[in-house]
Design a protein around this motif. Sequence first.
Motif, mmCIF file in Angstrom:
data_model
loop_
_atom_site.group_PDB
_atom_site.id
_atom_site.type_symbol
_atom_site.label_atom_id
_atom_site.label_comp_id
_atom_site.label_asym_id
_atom_site.label_seq_id
_atom_site.Cartn_x
_atom_site.Cartn_y
_atom_site.Cartn_z
ATOM 1 N N GLU A 1 9.334 92.457 58.805
ATOM 2 C CA GLU A 1 10.236 93.419 58.168
ATOM 3 C C GLU A 1 11.480 93.509 59.034
ATOM 4 O OE1 GLU A 1 10.517 98.209 57.293
ATOM 5 O OE2 GLU A 1 8.549 97.252 57.312
ATOM 6 N N GLY B 1 -3.789 92.387 64.463
ATOM 7 C CA GLY B 1 -3.651 93.325 63.356
ATOM 8 C C GLY B 1 -2.646 94.423 63.614
ATOM 9 N N THR C 1 9.995 93.988 62.739
ATOM 10 C CA THR C 1 8.587 94.364 62.858
ATOM 11 C C THR C 1 7.715 93.198 62.411
ATOM 12 O OG1 THR C 1 9.111 96.690 62.409
ATOM 13 C CG2 THR C 1 6.818 96.022 62.184
ATOM 14 N N ASP D 1 1.085 95.956 64.853
ATOM 15 C CA ASP D 1 2.476 95.531 64.706
ATOM 16 C C ASP D 1 3.133 95.334 66.066
ATOM 17 O OD1 ASP D 1 2.189 95.692 61.977
ATOM 18 O OD2 ASP D 1 3.266 97.587 61.768
ATOM 19 N N ASP E 1 5.691 87.802 56.928
ATOM 20 C CA ASP E 1 4.979 88.716 57.836
ATOM 21 C C ASP E 1 5.930 89.564 58.676
ATOM 22 O OD1 ASP E 1 2.366 87.968 57.115
ATOM 23 O OD2 ASP E 1 2.529 86.148 58.309
ATOM 24 N N ARG F 1 3.978 91.743 61.675
ATOM 25 C CA ARG F 1 2.574 92.038 61.388
ATOM 26 C C ARG F 1 1.726 90.871 61.896
ATOM 27 N NH1 ARG F 1 5.607 93.616 57.029
ATOM 28 N NH2 ARG F 1 5.370 91.568 56.057
ATOM 29 N N THR F 2 0.749 91.172 62.761
ATOM 30 C CA THR F 2 0.003 90.108 63.438
ATOM 31 C C THR F 2 -1.306 89.736 62.749
ATOM 32 O OG1 THR F 2 -1.153 91.672 64.898
ATOM 33 C CG2 THR F 2 0.978 90.838 65.651
ATOM 34 N N ASP F 3 -1.575 90.268 61.569
ATOM 35 C CA ASP F 3 -2.841 89.989 60.875
ATOM 36 C C ASP F 3 -3.084 88.493 60.711
ATOM 37 O OD1 ASP F 3 -3.508 92.925 59.423
ATOM 38 O OD2 ASP F 3 -1.403 92.500 59.774
#
Length: 205
Positions: free
Chosen positions: A92, A42, A119, A44, A90, A121-123
């Motif tokens: 940027e 969750g 960047t 970054d 996922d 996002r690991t969600d």
Amino acid sequence: MEKKHLSLVMITFFILTMLVLIGSANAYFFSATISDDSVNQGADVVFNANVDIGDDEFVNVEKVTFGISGLSSLSCVFDVLGNEISGCDDLEIELLSIPDYGYGYGYGYNDGNLTYKITLRTDNLEVGNYSTEFVFEISENQVPYGGPNFEILEDQVMICHIPPGNPNNAHTIIVGANAVNAHLAHGDYLGECISNNRNNGRGHN
């Protein structure tokens, strides 16, 4: 004799062609760094990818593919300005610097740095170990570079565990995020245990 001469000419042409391709592919120095190689799920992860283009060197970067491999995978393709082409949901991508080429974006003779901040996002990535790769498409040739490895850890949460029927034995534990709801359902609460008296009161709410 003519056949032998023709063969030598063809071999020489092949070698020169390969030298040109190799020379164009190595006309710059690539490096990549990572903000943290071990993060909770969750959080970054930030990568900085840099192409250092030397003085009077020629390079034509048409597009870049940033790939992640592991229990989950993704492949993001973007142009030299950092604009998404495909697969970057996922991510940027921010263009931090680009040389002033004068001949259009992605090629030229002026030295400088082509730098991206990426960047992640690991969600949507599973817990586990991952490797990364950057592939630069340069004059229709694909030039790969291995990027930093990283690990996604299960998000850890501190809770006050109150054993059913034994509230005086309340104690602080760390559990994975997926186990939190089950603990809260039988009277545990988020955070460190405060005191036995307060634990008793909250444990029976």
